[in-house]
Design a protein around this motif. Structure first.
Motif, mmCIF file in Angstrom:
data_model
loop_
_atom_site.group_PDB
_atom_site.id
_atom_site.type_symbol
_atom_site.label_atom_id
_atom_site.label_comp_id
_atom_site.label_asym_id
_atom_site.label_seq_id
_atom_site.Cartn_x
_atom_site.Cartn_y
_atom_site.Cartn_z
ATOM 1 N N TYR A 161 0.850 -1.193 0.000
ATOM 2 C CA TYR A 161 0.000 0.000 0.000
ATOM 3 C C TYR A 161 0.887 1.247 0.000
ATOM 4 C CZ TYR A 161 -4.008 2.953 1.331
ATOM 5 O OH TYR A 161 -4.990 3.909 1.386
ATOM 6 N N TYR A 164 2.123 2.132 -3.444
ATOM 7 C CA TYR A 164 1.119 2.864 -4.232
ATOM 8 C C TYR A 164 1.023 4.313 -3.758
ATOM 9 C CZ TYR A 164 -3.389 4.677 -5.682
ATOM 10 O OH TYR A 164 -4.372 5.493 -6.180
ATOM 11 N N LEU A 165 0.893 4.491 -2.453
ATOM 12 C CA LEU A 165 0.747 5.857 -1.921
ATOM 13 C C LEU A 165 1.985 6.704 -2.206
ATOM 14 C CD1 LEU A 165 -0.780 5.010 1.564
ATOM 15 C CD2 LEU A 165 -1.979 6.113 -0.334
ATOM 16 N N GLY A 167 3.537 7.219 -4.730
ATOM 17 C CA GLY A 167 3.433 7.986 -5.970
ATOM 18 C C GLY A 167 3.161 9.455 -5.700
ATOM 19 N N GLU A 168 2.446 9.698 -4.628
ATOM 20 C CA GLU A 168 2.132 11.087 -4.285
ATOM 21 C C GLU A 168 3.366 11.815 -3.736
ATOM 22 O OE1 GLU A 168 -1.242 11.515 -1.627
ATOM 23 O OE2 GLU A 168 -1.880 13.242 -2.815
ATOM 24 N N HIS A 207 5.077 23.495 6.844
ATOM 25 C CA HIS A 207 5.128 23.581 5.384
ATOM 26 C C HIS A 207 3.739 23.344 4.784
ATOM 27 C CE1 HIS A 207 6.196 22.660 1.265
ATOM 28 N NE2 HIS A 207 7.300 23.340 1.498
ATOM 29 N N PRO A 208 3.228 24.310 3.971
ATOM 30 C CA PRO A 208 1.837 24.182 3.522
ATOM 31 C C PRO A 208 1.569 22.969 2.627
ATOM 32 C CG PRO A 208 2.897 26.094 2.484
ATOM 33 C CD PRO A 208 3.826 25.591 3.549
ATOM 34 N N VAL A 209 2.506 22.634 1.729
ATOM 35 C CA VAL A 209 2.275 21.464 0.870
ATOM 36 C C VAL A 209 2.205 20.214 1.739
ATOM 37 C CG1 VAL A 209 3.149 20.042 -1.022
ATOM 38 C CG2 VAL A 209 3.486 22.514 -1.095
ATOM 39 N N MET A 212 -0.861 19.846 3.796
ATOM 40 C CA MET A 212 -1.992 19.443 2.952
ATOM 41 C C MET A 212 -1.935 17.942 2.648
ATOM 42 S SD MET A 212 -2.789 21.027 -0.798
ATOM 43 C CE MET A 212 -1.579 20.078 -1.727
ATOM 44 N N ILE A 213 -0.725 17.473 2.268
ATOM 45 C CA ILE A 213 -0.590 16.061 1.893
ATOM 46 C C ILE A 213 -0.786 15.173 3.129
ATOM 47 C CG2 ILE A 213 1.049 14.317 1.064
ATOM 48 C CD1 ILE A 213 0.151 16.090 -1.185
ATOM 49 N N ARG A 216 -4.434 14.590 4.951
ATOM 50 C CA ARG A 216 -5.481 13.636 4.606
ATOM 51 C C ARG A 216 -4.984 12.187 4.611
ATOM 52 N NH1 ARG A 216 -6.947 13.376 -1.715
ATOM 53 N NH2 ARG A 216 -4.866 13.496 -2.580
ATOM 54 N N LEU A 217 -3.792 11.965 5.144
ATOM 55 C CA LEU A 217 -3.321 10.592 5.300
ATOM 56 C C LEU A 217 -3.769 10.054 6.652
ATOM 57 C CD1 LEU A 217 0.342 10.886 3.944
ATOM 58 C CD2 LEU A 217 -1.578 9.739 2.828
ATOM 59 N N GLU A 221 -2.105 4.794 6.651
ATOM 60 C CA GLU A 221 -1.427 5.216 5.424
ATOM 61 C C GLU A 221 -0.027 5.746 5.719
ATOM 62 O OE1 GLU A 221 -5.071 6.364 2.472
ATOM 63 O OE2 GLU A 221 -4.676 7.763 4.097
#
Lengths: 234, 422
Positions: A161, A164-165, A167-168, A207-209, A212-213, A216-217, A221
């Protein structure tokens, strides 16, 4: 002990609002806690930069903000991203330095006892501008327990898993581990990965990015990603 | 050690098998064809080949041998990057097991499940992934068509057009005029035209400081508008005249022979004219019959075409919902698609779709800004979940960190698309 008295009203407000806390700190006890910092850091009238930066005027200072001290890249990035030292950020940092800046050269495992952190923060606060003169000064004397739930750290991630994750992640963080303006996360020890991602998620890292990422994990995850990146061979 | 007959036969048999192997294996293995080797296609091809570990036969059809990224091409216009910084070969993909075919795909037979190549060959597929990028809508800007692209370049596909626009910029007379005709929504890279204006201004400020820039824009507002306008005032005061929809920016025609631009009835002689027309999906999507209007509608969960479950459409060409048309988006969609396609062909586990995008733009040296969001798949579309944007008035330190981060992203995404460079 004057500083301590000034701090009381702020601390009491904090106690009502926050779920988990230590009692108000005591500067004299904080000075004893500071013994373990003295090998590297100086504070007070004649303090200079040594292995670590001096800690006079620490409150309100930008991370990596002292001229003439060679900070880690990780801290420079955190400072450029807006990290400042206040009671709350110091509390997170002192508890587990690597939660906030993975690449810090401060070889200190962290001060797990919230009460000891409160004492230390009150002690250090005396060497910054007197809070009586600054209406919005930090309520410094009270520490919150941020430690991650051990159950979160104990989660065993699914590397498939995680693959796959990932990739982000690899749109920016090179899988091969290169570091050209964005830090490498390949072969990162699993527990540090989990602690760092939760620090973004809880907005202790700014850090804003990444907020954000990570925001939602889910816990599973984050564990999956940590399990994948720790062994990533190229 | 003696070389006996049995060993000799064995070696020959192995050699014969290895020579024949690709064909023999290809017959038994599921076949994926990817058309277009950009941020969507290269990523999808690489991930399917990498993750299937040889179980899927992956062919990438891409006409160019060196891919020049459209993202960061504005930085080349601004003298911040060299053209060579933007070029990438397909060697890393080939080394990663992707069969790279440098040719044009000119036909798709959806019943026979074959793709026809310009060279005359034909390739069969089980799953087809289209990632053709953009083409331009005929007649979108009065007076301009593709035959005018040498006089008035679009420079909105990376490579020779970018170099042409740079050469024209460098050849501008002192105090000359650079005009841009900006595109209507939706189009590739929403902040792109405005980053380009910034980088052209950056170049002119250093080399031709009395030159002027006029922008005719059919839109009343644009991506990161407050950030760009703040930056233009800070760095290039008096140089840039942006004419939006409210001031007739949409009433525009050009004359490539006379090098004039007419905006709301007013004719201006210009020295360089960058026409960025309205866009549509790359032509092969239309040929394949998966477009509806200008774009190819897709299902958000796996980027499959709404017209054909065995065709997936990625990136700029797709009509997916809330994601901007960007290299980052295409790369993000490609990984969701690769996971779904591999699952359908090999039975591997398919995980739920997750998308994200961040667009960095450079306004001046070390003055970087960014906008980003996360997305999820719903039944109707790819829907935005959460986002952020740089703030006006940020410190120089924050802006410099943002620019350095964008350089890190460029290194990251190109490695993610093309694999380790060889």
């Amino acid at each position: 002990m004057r500083a301590f008295q000034y701090l009381m009203p702020f601390a009491l407000v904090g106690l009502m609002a926050l779920p988990s806390h230590a009692d108000t700190g005591d500067a004299e006890l904080g000075e004893k806690v500071f013994q373990q910092c003295k090998g590297c850091h100086q504070v007070g009238a004649s303090a200079k930069n040594r292995i670590g930066p001096h800690l006079n005027g620490l409150f309100g200072r930008k991370a990596a903000g002292l001229e003439g001290f060679k900070y880690s890249k990780s801290f420079q990035r955190a400072g450029a991203g807006g990290l400042e030292w206040h009671a709350d950020t110091l509390d997170v940092f002192l508890e587990n330095p690597r939660a906030m800046t993975s690449g810090t050269r401060m070889s200190y495992r962290g001060l797990k006892d919230a009460q000891d952190r409160a004492h230390l923060i009150v002690y250090l606060r005396q060497f910054s501008d007197n809070p009586a003169n600054i209406p919005e000064a930090d309520p410094t004397a009270q520490a919150v327990d941020h430690d991650l739930d051990p159950a979160i750290l104990a989660l065993v991630g699914d590397p498939e898993y995680g693959e796959y994750l990932s990739g982000e992640c690899t749109t920016c963080h090179q899988a091969a581990g290169g570091d050209d303006g964005i830090p490498s996360i390949t072969l990162w020890p699993e527990d540090q990965f989990v602690v760092a991602m939760h620090a973004y998620k809880n907005k202790q890292r700014n850090h804003p990015v990444m907020q954000m990422i990570a925001g939602r994990l889910g816990d599973e995850e984050i564990a999956a990603l940590a399990a994948y990146f720790k062994d990533l061979e190229n | 050690m003696t070389f006996n007959r049995r060993m000799f036969l064995g070696t020959s048999a192995v050699m014969a098998a290895s020579l024949a192997a690709p064909m023999v294996r290809a017959q038994g293995k599921p076949r994926v064809i990817v058309i277009g080797g950009g941020a969507g296609g290269a990523t999808a091809a690489r991930y399917i080949a990498k993750d299937s570990k040889g179980e899927v036969d992956v062919t990438l059809i891409e006409p160019t041998r060196t891919y020049y990224t459209c993202f960061f091409s504005n930085l080349y216009l601004g003298d911040v990057k060299d053209i060579d910084d933007l070029g990438h070969s397909y060697g890393g993909l080939a080394a990663g097991g992707v069969n790279v075919v440098h040719d044009w795909a000119v036909g798709v037979d959806r019943d026979a499940k074959t793709v026809t190549l310009a060279s005359g060959g034909s390739l069969a597929y089980d799953k087809l992934i289209l990632s053709p990028g953009i083409d331009f809508v005929d007649g979108a800007v009065e007076g301009w068509d593709l035959t005018s692209q040498n006089a008035m370049p679009h420079a909105y596909k990376g490579g020779s057009q970018t170099e042409l626009l740079k050469a024209q910029l460098k050849a501008m007379p002192e105090g000359g005029t650079f005009a841009m005709v900006a595109p209507p929504n939706p189009y590739r890279c929403p902040p792109g035209p405005y980053e380009r204006v910034s980088m052209v201004a950056h170049y002119l400020k250093a080399n031709n400081p009395t030159a002027k820039i006029i922008v005719a824009d059919p839109k009343p507002k644009f991506s990161k508008m407050a950030l760009f306008q703040e930056g233009w005032n800070n760095h290039y005061a008096g140089m840039i005249d942006w004419i939006g929809e409210d001031f007739g920016g949409g009433e525009v025609s050009v004359d490539p022979g006379a090098m004039t631009v007419t905006i709301d009835g007013e004719v201006t002689k210009v020295d360089v004219c960058n026409v960025i027309p309205a866009m549509k999906a790359g032509h092969i999507a239309e040929i394949a019959g998966v477009t509806d209007g200008n774009w190819a509608p897709v299902n958000a969960a796996d980027m499959s075409s709404k017209a054909d479950p065995d065709i997936h459409v990625l990136g700029d060409a797709s009509q997916q919902g809330d994601m901007p048309k960007s290299g980052f988006s295409a790369n993000s969609q490609a990984k969701v698609c690769a996971n779904a396609v591999r699952g359908a062909l090999t039975g591997s586990k398919v995980f739920p779709a997750k998308f994200s995008n961040t667009c960095w733009s450079l306004i001046d040296t070390n003055d970087g800004v960014k906008v980003g969001a996360t997305y999820e798949a719903t039944d109707e579309k790819i829907a935005k979940v959460d986002g952020f944007i740089s703030q006006t008035g940020e410190t120089a330190d924050v802006r410099k960190a943002t620019y350095e981060e964008s350089e890190g992203w460029y290194a990251g995404i190109t490695a993610d698309m093309f694999g380790a460079s060889v």
